[in-house]
Design a protein around this motif. Sequence first.
Motif, short mmCIF file in Angstrom:
data_model
loop_
_atom_site.label_atom_id
_atom_site.label_comp_id
_atom_site.label_asym_id
_atom_site.label_seq_id
_atom_site.Cartn_x
_atom_site.Cartn_y
_atom_site.Cartn_z
N LEU A 273 -8.27 2.92 -0.44
CA LEU A 273 -7.26 2.15 -1.17
C LEU A 273 -7.16 0.73 -0.60
CD1 LEU A 273 -5.01 2.25 -3.35
CD2 LEU A 273 -3.45 2.97 -1.55
N ASP B 3 -4.63 4.98 3.28
CA ASP B 3 -5.92 5.40 2.75
C ASP B 3 -6.89 4.23 2.88
OD1 ASP B 3 -7.92 5.55 0.34
OD2 ASP B 3 -7.24 7.60 0.66
N LEU C 191 0.85 -1.19 0.00
CA LEU C 191 0.00 0.00 0.00
C LEU C 191 0.89 1.24 0.00
CD1 LEU C 191 -2.65 -1.13 2.63
CD2 LEU C 191 -2.82 -1.23 0.14
N GLN D 284 -10.21 -1.52 -1.48
CA GLN D 284 -10.23 -2.06 -2.85
C GLN D 284 -9.63 -3.45 -2.94
OE1 GLN D 284 -8.26 0.80 -5.38
NE2 GLN D 284 -9.67 2.44 -4.81
#
Length: 313
Positions: free
Chosen positions: A39, A36, A32, A42
């Motif tokens: 993010l 976030d 990552l 997902q």
Amino acid sequence: MSAGWNTIESDAGVFTYLLTNLGVRDVQFEELIALDADLLRQQAPIYGVIFLFKYPTGEKPSHTPRDGSFDYEAAENLFFAAQTIQNACGTQALLSVLLNKEGEVEIGEGLREFREFTGAFPSELRGEALSNSELIRDVHNSFARSSPFISEEQRLATEDDDVYHFIAYTPLNGVLYELDGLQPAPIAHGACTPDQFPDKVIPVLQRRIERYPANEIRFNLLAMVRDLRIKAQEIGDQNMLYQEEQKRKAWRWENALRRHNFVGFIGEVVKGVAGEKIKQGDYDKWIEDAKVKTRTRYEEKKKAGQDVEEVGA
């Protein structure tokens, strides 16, 4: 004396194939690039995250953590192992997530037997069992970067060394836990379901990072997720499937390179080139040409106002 544990990199490809070689199925890691929650979301389903940070070697042990609270009962009910050896914390962190996800993840026969064998152990004895597991240690060491300059018998770190440490965060039994083998028990950070995990874990990570000076950027965050090729197949995204297959191909190549050191090869190439130049009578010219090129680069950088060190003539 048993063989030691070598240092491995905090790398998605390393951790993914480390688990694969331990017999785990349909799990991968994703790096990552930002803290976030969207993010992270997902990548769902997410089993946990592995966080790498610079460890403050001079920090004194405490009866209470700086964030969250120790859950001593969870230390008995979850798979939680004390860290008893250097260089194993990366593998220990990912196993801290994985071995608490049996039923969600196919962990393989070897790890299943290890979990069953250590199930009734206290955390200290679990850590000793993990450190002495030939299966886990051999797979871990197979991903160490080959180098002729690093001895397996490494000295203990001092306060002057830069020491890095891996810990895990995962939702278990409705609670967000921090699993750190250097702590006496899992650290609870409040109620958390798997769906809430991205929103709950990011603030915890941010608070931890805020303890460091603003110029400290040496952190790494890896998410343990279900194999993204499965998601690509489920949603019929052929482009995503192709990208994931290419990613795996690159990981396999990089992992193969880690098993070899090229110092000897490079040395032989340099000797061969130098020998050929001497044989052709071009050696002195070759050296002078290199000096001219070095001097030219130096002058160009100096004119551009860059800081450069004086080079020999």
